[in-house]
Enzyme design. Structure first.
Site, short mmCIF file in Angstrom:
data_model
loop_
_atom_site.label_atom_id
_atom_site.label_comp_id
_atom_site.label_asym_id
_atom_site.label_seq_id
_atom_site.Cartn_x
_atom_site.Cartn_y
_atom_site.Cartn_z
N GLY A 1 47.29 38.08 42.53
CA GLY A 1 48.77 38.29 41.87
C GLY A 1 48.46 39.13 40.95
N LEU A 2 49.21 39.21 39.66
CA LEU A 2 49.07 40.28 38.74
C LEU A 2 48.63 39.34 37.34
CD1 LEU A 2 51.91 42.58 39.31
CD2 LEU A 2 49.40 43.20 39.32
N GLY A 3 47.55 38.41 37.44
CA GLY A 3 47.34 37.64 36.58
C GLY A 3 48.48 36.67 35.65
N ASP B 1 47.19 47.77 37.66
CA ASP B 1 46.58 46.85 38.40
C ASP B 1 45.93 47.61 39.78
OD1 ASP B 1 45.86 44.73 40.35
OD2 ASP B 1 47.58 43.40 39.24
N ILE B 2 44.99 47.11 40.21
CA ILE B 2 44.36 47.74 41.44
C ILE B 2 45.02 47.16 42.74
CG2 ILE B 2 42.10 48.36 40.50
CD1 ILE B 2 40.93 45.57 41.90
N ASN C 1 41.91 51.07 37.56
CA ASN C 1 40.82 50.19 37.49
C ASN C 1 39.87 50.33 36.41
OD1 ASN C 1 38.38 48.95 38.54
ND2 ASN C 1 38.14 50.15 40.42
N ILE C 2 39.75 49.29 36.03
CA ILE C 2 39.11 49.27 34.47
C ILE C 2 37.54 49.41 34.67
CG2 ILE C 2 40.50 47.56 33.47
CD1 ILE C 2 38.03 45.42 33.88
N TYR D 1 31.45 33.70 31.90
CA TYR D 1 32.81 34.03 31.22
C TYR D 1 32.54 33.91 29.71
CZ TYR D 1 37.64 33.14 30.06
OH TYR D 1 38.95 33.39 29.62
N1 LIG Z 1 44.85 31.77 31.45
C1 LIG Z 1 44.25 31.07 30.44
O1 LIG Z 1 44.07 30.04 30.09
C2 LIG Z 1 43.34 31.81 29.29
C3 LIG Z 1 43.36 33.35 29.35
N2 LIG Z 1 42.28 34.09 28.38
C4 LIG Z 1 42.23 35.44 28.85
O2 LIG Z 1 43.45 36.27 29.24
C5 LIG Z 1 43.27 37.01 30.02
C6 LIG Z 1 44.20 36.69 31.18
O3 LIG Z 1 44.05 35.70 31.79
P1 LIG Z 1 44.66 35.15 32.96
O4 LIG Z 1 46.15 36.24 33.12
O5 LIG Z 1 44.80 33.71 33.01
O6 LIG Z 1 43.86 35.76 34.05
P2 LIG Z 1 44.09 35.90 35.59
O7 LIG Z 1 42.68 35.48 36.28
O8 LIG Z 1 45.33 35.28 36.13
O9 LIG Z 1 44.24 37.40 35.73
C7 LIG Z 1 43.11 38.23 35.54
C8 LIG Z 1 43.06 38.98 36.94
O10 LIG Z 1 42.06 40.22 36.71
C9 LIG Z 1 41.35 40.20 37.77
N3 LIG Z 1 40.53 41.17 37.84
C10 LIG Z 1 39.90 41.98 36.71
N4 LIG Z 1 39.23 42.74 36.97
C11 LIG Z 1 39.22 42.89 38.40
C12 LIG Z 1 38.50 43.75 39.36
N5 LIG Z 1 37.70 44.84 39.02
N6 LIG Z 1 38.56 43.59 40.56
C13 LIG Z 1 39.21 42.50 40.92
N7 LIG Z 1 39.96 41.49 40.17
C14 LIG Z 1 39.68 41.83 38.76
C15 LIG Z 1 41.09 38.54 38.55
O11 LIG Z 1 40.86 38.76 40.05
C16 LIG Z 1 42.53 38.23 38.01
O12 LIG Z 1 43.67 38.13 38.89
C17 LIG Z 1 41.74 37.21 30.18
O13 LIG Z 1 41.05 37.98 29.65
C18 LIG Z 1 41.21 35.57 30.13
O14 LIG Z 1 40.13 35.56 29.83
C19 LIG Z 1 41.90 33.57 27.55
C20 LIG Z 1 41.94 32.03 27.36
C21 LIG Z 1 42.86 31.35 28.28
C1 LIG Z 2 40.28 28.64 28.75
C2 LIG Z 2 40.14 29.73 29.52
O1 LIG Z 2 39.83 30.77 28.93
C3 LIG Z 2 40.58 29.61 30.88
N1 LIG Z 2 41.79 29.24 31.16
C4 LIG Z 2 39.43 28.99 31.79
O2 LIG Z 2 39.62 27.61 31.94
O3 LIG Z 2 38.50 29.44 32.27
#
Ligand SMILES: NC(=O)C1=CN([C@@H]2O[C@H](COP(=O)(O)OP(=O)(O)OC[C@H]3O[C@@H](n4cnc5c(N)ncnc54)[C@H](O)[C@@H]3O)[C@@H](O)[C@H]2O)C=CC1
Ligand SMILES: CC(=O)[C@H](N)C(=O)O
Length: 383
Positions: A73-75, A98-99, A116-117, A205
């Protein structure tokens, strides 16, 4: 053999150390060095780069880039953040990236670019072409999925971060990168975990997020990068799927409750973790980015809201859906990770410094999530 450049560097360092030692009035002593001396990634910051230009005038809204590179998805968080920031700063001032091809509703909701980061030049081009002044770096591999692919997690979470730090420092961009409860480990205090304590996480992580916190703070003190970071708890949202974390159960349980009224949980019933509803998380993110610099006594803050176990969450759910059933099939990897994380975050510094206040506790969270999934309405009809 010391090169001319190194001599110059040490000369400047000496001057700056001397300079800061004299200015005792300042409580926050920054060693701001020119960016030609950045040496952390393989990218040389060119001397002619425009790093001295002002990032943005406070009078005009920031130009924002959100990195939410995604395989599927898109995160979970990136799209929600874009919606919030577009309401605040105007649709065209917030660029989602996004990529992957975005779904139609995301593509039509505002500006979208390929980023692409891991491609430094690509990032640089976007920052210049779109006059970016704020960057939210959300791309990451989360805890469980990171353990399943350590080398990709290392690349995305560490090398990707280096690119983002260098671009932000070069172009004087205010940078937000989220950290997490996962940045603590089994030797950290768990109840509660304060902002400053031992951090020895045992997941890639967590290690990459400690690296993020330290590198961001290093760039702040060394190069004057306006780096801001919040340690998020597990984030719970209704309209997106979680991306492979340890706290995912607390999102999936609502989808299951809405679909068939039963849920198989991959953590033990008594596993207590800090959690937060997404709107609190996104509001905190905007608040810390808008906080005047002098209010920030630190660059990385814990933020907290609620803390519960799967059993407590199920009990709260049953208040709305009395037939809801939870069973347990524990995933040893996720369980071990959860047991190494804090049960509660001490967020008193965020509350004191920039007025952080959460809005959602467990009852409001459950009612909101269920109403989003239409469960409360169904129960009301049955009764
Ligand atoms: N969702 C949560 O509960 C929490 C999230 N965070 C932080 O918030 C930020 C966003 O989290 P979410 O939206 O939940 O993450 P998510 O996992 O839903 O989205 C991040 C996306 O980045 C992708 N990604 C990044 N670089 C990539 C690459 N080069 N190639 C392929 N895929 C790549 C992952 O596959 C993923 O889809 C992250 O930095 C996470 O560490 C921190 C604490 C809790
Ligand atoms: C708390 C987070 O950073 C995340 N939801 C995870 O469970 O990895």
């Amino acid at each position: 053999m010391v090169s001319e450049e190194q001599m110059l560097f040490f000369g400047m360092l000496k001057q700056l150390v001397g300079g800061t030692a004299q200015s005792k009035a300042s409580s926050c002593r920054k060693l701001v060095l020119p960016l030609q001396f950045l040496g952390t990634s393989q990218h040389r910051i060119t001397a002619e780069a425009n790093f001295h230009s002002a990032s943005f005038s406070e009078a005009e809204p920031p130009r924002v880039l959100i990195t939410a590179v995604s395989l599927g998805g898109l995160g979970q968080l990136g799209v929600g953040l874009a919606n919030l920031l577009r309401k605040r700063f105007g649709k065209d001032n917030v660029i989602l990236s996004d990529i992957r091809k975005p779904p139609a509703h995301v593509f039509h909701s505002g500006p979208f670019v390929y980023a692409n980061i891991l491609d430094y030049k690509n990032l640089r081009e976007i920052v210049v072409n779109h006059r970016i002044s704020w960057l939210f770096h959300y791309s990451a591999l989360l805890s469980a999925v990171g353990e399943a692919n350590v080398s990709l997690a290392r690349d995305v979470n560490i090398n990707g971060l280096h690119n983002v730090l260098d671009v932000a420092a070069e172009y004087n961009v205010r940078l937000f990168v989220p950290s997490t409860i996962g940045a603590f480990g089994p030797t950290s205090p768990r109840n509660p975990a304060p902002d400053l304590c031992i951090q020895r996480p045992r997941t890639i992580y967590g290690v990459s997020k400690v690296h993020t916190e330290l590198m961001g703070e290093y760039y702040y003190y060394r190069y004057g990068l306006d780096f801001r970071c919040l340690r998020y708890p597990g984030i719970i949202s209704a309209d997106s799927q979680p991306g492979g974390g340890t706290t995912d159960y607390a999102v999936q349980i609502f989808h299951a409750a809405a679909k068939n009224g039963t849920f198989e949980c991959n953590l033990e019933a008594s596993t207590r973790l800090p959690m937060m509803y997404i709107s609190d998380c996104l509001r905190a993110t905007l608040e810390v980015m808008e906080a005047p610099e002098e209010r920030l006594s630190m660059r990385t803050y814990n933020i907290g809201a609620m803390s519960f176990t799967p059993e407590e969450l199920a009990q709260e759910l049953r208040k709305h859906a009395p037939d809801f059933q939870i069973t347990y099939c524990v995933d040893p990897l996720r369980q071990a990770i959860a047991e190494s994380w804090p049960m509660i975050l001490d967020d008193s510094n965020a509350r004191k410094d920039w007025g952080w206040k959460h809005g959602f506790d467990l009852p409001e969270l459950v009612a909101t999530m269920l109403s989003f999934h239409g469960v409360s309405a169904r129960v009301a009809q049955v009764n």
